[in-house]
Design an enzyme around this catalytic site. Structure first.
Site, short mmCIF file in Angstrom:
data_model
loop_
_atom_site.label_atom_id
_atom_site.label_comp_id
_atom_site.label_asym_id
_atom_site.label_seq_id
_atom_site.Cartn_x
_atom_site.Cartn_y
_atom_site.Cartn_z
N ASP A 120 0.86 -1.19 0.00
CA ASP A 120 0.00 0.00 0.00
C ASP A 120 0.90 1.23 0.00
O ASP A 120 1.44 1.62 1.03
CB ASP A 120 -0.91 0.00 1.22
N TYR A 223 -4.94 17.60 -6.31
CA TYR A 223 -4.65 16.66 -7.40
C TYR A 223 -4.03 17.40 -8.59
O TYR A 223 -3.04 16.95 -9.16
CB TYR A 223 -5.93 15.95 -7.84
N LYS A 227 -0.19 16.72 -10.18
CA LYS A 227 0.07 16.32 -11.55
C LYS A 227 0.89 17.37 -12.31
O LYS A 227 1.69 17.04 -13.18
CB LYS A 227 -1.25 16.04 -12.28
N VAL A 256 -10.57 8.77 -18.75
CA VAL A 256 -10.54 7.40 -19.23
C VAL A 256 -11.46 6.60 -18.31
O VAL A 256 -11.51 6.85 -17.10
CB VAL A 256 -9.11 6.81 -19.20
N SER A 258 -12.44 4.28 -15.70
CA SER A 258 -11.65 3.63 -14.65
C SER A 258 -12.34 3.83 -13.31
O SER A 258 -13.27 4.63 -13.18
CB SER A 258 -10.24 4.22 -14.59
#
Length: 347
Positions: A120, A223, A227, A256, A258
């Site tokens: 993890d 986030y 990135k 995408v 997912s």
């Protein structure tokens, strides 16, 4: 002032204006030319150039490809398509049972060696990285796919983001990616150096970026920042490792299907993992939609065209794009909160 002097003065002013107009015209021609060339390069990269041959990265010669976040979605598809190309695999992910099932599938179908490690990464324990180091110590690795990633559960204002979620995003997207690369990249350098004398084999490091890093994204601020960080880091690493015959690429994707995106059905703009990975591997080393960026690729055609249009019109850092992005994610947040409220009522 005589009439002739007035004519001479007017002529001088006209020459200045005429010269300025020629400069503006020249700049316009230059802009149109560069735009046309970038568009042609986009078309060639996406549709006309042949698929990249992975023999140069050691395919079918016993070399290994290491993939993080390999048990689901894009990572799982990278494993399948790299095994199909003849690479042995090191698969790193969280769920032992999923890794074992994928290991059996790939070994049975493609007759490659698949080594697995269940850890993890969000825990950020030194023992995790020691386990990776031990597993990879004696393996001839030539390819690393930094796929593991984490986003917010739903769009959320930064000031309301829970500390645990914030830390998990930074740990998984940034800290783990850097530390795993520090462990595996030296193995790639070592393998490539040994093989270069015989076959000219190159190394490859792919890192999953995102439109969230390309375009500042309100309500996904942590986030988005994580990135964006990977863009600068990956580009810098590309400059450092080029002398060692290692290609480093950041992969930019829009949505995408997912578990992370929570989108189940593919569409024109939203490919499934198989489509996305196929477009990525056929285009390694080509910029596609990222024509203005070094060592960066936006491989899926709809994402590439979308990025090209935004870049060449408003610009990725413009206020209007930021505002549109905010409105889009605000609507997602509202729907998610309403859905959560309905579930609470049912309980």
């Amino acid at each position: 002032m005589t009439f002739m002097q007035q004519l001479q003065e007017a002529g001088e002013r006209f020459r200045c204006i005429n010269g300025l107009l020629w400069v503006v015209f020249g700049l316009g021609v230059l802009k149109c030319t560069t735009l046309s060339l970038r568009f042609l390069a986009l078309i060639f990269d996406l549709f006309l150039l042949p698929a990249v041959n992975f023999d140069k990265y050691g395919a079918k010669t016993g070399k290994y490809c290491a993939i993080t976040g390999a048990s689901d979605g894009i990572g799982k598809e990278f494993a399948r398509q790299m095994a199909k190309r003849g690479f042995n695999l090191v698969l790193i992910s969280r769920t032992q049972s999923k890794l074992e099932a994928l290991q059996k599938e790939l070994e049975d179908q493609h007759h490659v060696v698949v080594k697995i490690l269940a850890i993890d990464i969000a825990e950020d324990k030194e023992s995790n990285y020691e386990s990776i180091k031990e597993l990879c110590a004696q393996l001839p690795i030539t390819v690393l796919v930094n796929n593991v990633g984490q986003s917010h559960s739903i769009p959320v204002p930064f000031l309301e983001t829970e500390e645990k979620e914030l830390r998990n995003i930074i740990t998984i997207n940034n800290t783990a990616t850097l530390l795993i690369t520090q462990i595996i990249a030296p193995k790639i350098v070592e393998t490539v150096k040994a093989e270069n004398k015989k076959s000219g084999t190159r190394g490859l490091i792919l890192t999953m970026g995102s439109f969230g890093g390309l375009i500042p994204t309100p309500l996904l601020a942590t986030y988005s920042g994580s990135k964006s960080f990977l863009q600068g880091w990956s580009n810098s690493l590309a400059g450092e490792l080029s002398k060692d015959a290692i290609d480093v690429e950041l992969i930019i994707s829009y949505l995408v299907t997912s578990s992370m995106s929570k989108i189940r059905r593919s569409s024109l703009m939203i490919p499934n993992p198989q489509q996305f990975v196929k477009s990525t591997l056929r285009s390694v080393g080509r910029r596609c939609g990222s024509q203005e960026r070094y060592a960066t690729m936006t491989p899926y055609w709809a994402h590439a065209v979308y990025q090209f249009v935004i870049t060449e019109t408003f610009g990725v850092y413009s206020k209007i794009v930021n505002s549109i992005n905010y409105s889009f994610h605000k609507s997602i947040r509202i729907r998610a909160l309403k859905k959560a409220a309905r579930q609470v009522k049912k309980e």
